[in-house]
Design an enzyme around this catalytic site. Structure first.
Site, PDB file in Angstrom:
ATOM      1  N   LYS A 114       2.108  10.821  -2.753  1.00  0.00           N
ATOM      2  CA  LYS A 114       2.782  10.809  -1.445  1.00  0.00           C
ATOM      3  C   LYS A 114       4.070  11.612  -1.452  1.00  0.00           C
ATOM      4  O   LYS A 114       4.419  12.231  -0.454  1.00  0.00           O
ATOM      5  CB  LYS A 114       3.080   9.366  -0.999  1.00  0.00           C
ATOM      6  CG  LYS A 114       1.847   8.643  -0.520  1.00  0.00           C
ATOM      7  CD  LYS A 114       2.209   7.526   0.426  1.00  0.00           C
ATOM      8  CE  LYS A 114       0.968   6.867   0.986  1.00  0.00           C
ATOM      9  NZ  LYS A 114       1.280   5.655   1.734  1.00  0.00           N
ATOM     10  N   LYS A 207     -10.655  11.062  -0.782  1.00  0.00           N
ATOM     11  CA  LYS A 207     -10.684   9.750  -0.133  1.00  0.00           C
ATOM     12  C   LYS A 207     -10.563   9.893   1.383  1.00  0.00           C
ATOM     13  O   LYS A 207      -9.808  10.738   1.856  1.00  0.00           O
ATOM     14  CB  LYS A 207      -9.499   8.938  -0.681  1.00  0.00           C
ATOM     15  CG  LYS A 207      -9.571   7.463  -0.424  1.00  0.00           C
ATOM     16  CD  LYS A 207      -8.387   6.749  -1.043  1.00  0.00           C
ATOM     17  CE  LYS A 207      -7.114   7.044  -0.293  1.00  0.00           C
ATOM     18  NZ  LYS A 207      -5.955   6.248  -0.713  1.00  0.00           N
ATOM     19  N   LYS A 210      -5.991   8.454   6.622  1.00  0.00           N
ATOM     20  CA  LYS A 210      -5.364   8.712   7.920  1.00  0.00           C
ATOM     21  C   LYS A 210      -4.667  10.061   7.931  1.00  0.00           C
ATOM     22  O   LYS A 210      -4.469  10.657   8.978  1.00  0.00           O
ATOM     23  CB  LYS A 210      -4.268   7.668   8.162  1.00  0.00           C
ATOM     24  CG  LYS A 210      -4.776   6.312   8.513  1.00  0.00           C
ATOM     25  CD  LYS A 210      -3.606   5.326   8.534  1.00  0.00           C
ATOM     26  CE  LYS A 210      -4.126   3.917   8.455  1.00  0.00           C
ATOM     27  NZ  LYS A 210      -3.104   2.919   8.181  1.00  0.00           N
TER      28      LYS A 210
END
Ligand code: TYM
Length: 344
Positions: A114, A207, A210
């Protein structure tokens, strides 16, 4: 304070939920609700570890709550609430910031993903995120945590924190009346079902998420029947027919993903799906998958829309849930403070 079985899990209110959230976690939540005391949280404190527009955040909290209810979580039975309404999460997270070690957090792969290349510019909250997650679970001394596979490392950290707290404060824990010296349980990850890691519909090695820029990569729980069918039709596949055995899915990530999705949506196993579709071409399989997905998901999208039209009702559910959550967390926090040596 006898340790009872308790389920805790949560999702971040950052935009709309998708099929990965539903199959990887929520289906298990709904099952566990039948047999256990369950708490399902909308983790808004976690959401702000990356920038959130305040008006959009407010909307997303209601959106995720509506999705919880539309998926089949019953706010009378389970405790549904948003994290920021219960101060125990932030309080215990601070204590855990002082229990967890830097070296432990440095190993967290999700932070690395992230934060990306610009680590220096990531928020401190993003780094300490797993400590807050441990606090979420342990503020209720929860024993079972149903999640998708991507949360496994965070749960291992929560177990390490529980263990270190129990060891560091052993004497005080016994003095506080826990003769076996165990204050926090070791929360068990519950990672089950045929779709613990749902992959992108555009790339079976990534994966479903969002944050993928392509909306075709995921099925959102708010997509209508036409959009769901379109996304299934456009999903990436390989040129071979479907195998009749699970071993035949090896090195075929897209096939593996679609078969897993089919199995989870129909409540069976990948073996059962391949017993039916082994030898079939993807074109035929996709027609059946699109039918199944629209049948299961489109009514949920309608229900989310209906619930969202009544924000006051959603806010009432969250306020009620938060009140019930505080009843569980307050005595735990009183003991934690006593054990750590705080006054009052
Ligand atoms: P979050 O919001 O990213 O995801 C919510 C849940 O959905 C699962 N999930 C998936 N499962 C299968 N395939 C996928 N592609 C997929 N994408 C997401 C996640 O594993 C998760 O179970 N840190 C957590 C939220 C959290 C939490 C907690 C969970 C905060 N505190 C305490 C459990 C207990 C998260 O970011 O999940």
């Amino acid at each position: 304070m006898k340790l009872e079985e308790r389920v805790f899990s949560g999702m971040q209110p950052t935009g709309s939920l998708h099929l990965g959230n539903y199959l990887g976690a929520m289906l298990q939540w709904i099952e566990l609700q039948k047999t256990h005391n369950c708490m399902y949280c909308v983790v808004d404190l976690h959401a702000i570890t990356v920038w959130q527009d305040p008006a959009e955040l407010r909307d997303s909290i209601r959106q995720v709550t509506a999705a919880y209810i539309a998926a089949g979580l019953d706010p009378k039975k389970s405790i549904l609430f948003n994290q920021s309404q219960v101060s125990a999460h932030a309080e215990l997270a601070w204590i855990f910031n002082c229990v967890a070690r830097l070296g432990w957090l440095n190993r967290m792969t999700q932070f690395k993903e992230k934060a990306g290349k610009n680590k220096e510019n990531a928020s401190v909250g993003l780094y300490a995120y797993p400590n807050l997650m441990a606090a979420d679970i342990l503020a209720y001394r929860a024993t079972h945590v149903p999640v998708g596979e991507d949360q496994k490392q965070h749960l291992e950290l929560a177990r390490d924190i529980a263990q270190k707290f129990n060891v560091d404060f052993q004497k005080e824990i016994v003095a506080a009346g826990f003769e076996d010296g165990v204050f926090f349980p070791q929360p068990e990850p519950v990672i089950t079902g045929p779709a613990t890691r749902v992959m992108s519909l555009r790339d079976g090695t990534k994966k479903m998420s969002k944050s993928d820029p392509s909306d075709l990569s995921r099925i959102n729980l708010t997509d209508d029947a036409d959009l769901i069918a379109k996304k299934v039709k456009k999903a990436k596949t390989d040129p071979e027919a479907l195998p009749s055995e699970v071993e035949g899915l090896k090195d075929r990530p897209e096939a593996q993903n679609l078969v897993g999705i089919f199995a989870a949506l129909s409540g069976t196993t990948r073996e059962a799906v391949l017993a039916e579709f082994g030898g079939a071409q993807f074109s035929g399989f996709k027609i059946s998958l699109a039918e199944l997905a629209t049948e299961k998901l489109a009514p949920m999208a309608d229900e989310i829309k209906r619930l969202k039209a009544e924000p006051d009702e959603i806010d009432r559910v969250l306020a009620d849930g938060a009140e019930r959550a505080r009843v569980v967390a307050d005595p735990v926090m009183r003991k934690v403070k006593e054990i750590v040596g705080f006054i009052g």
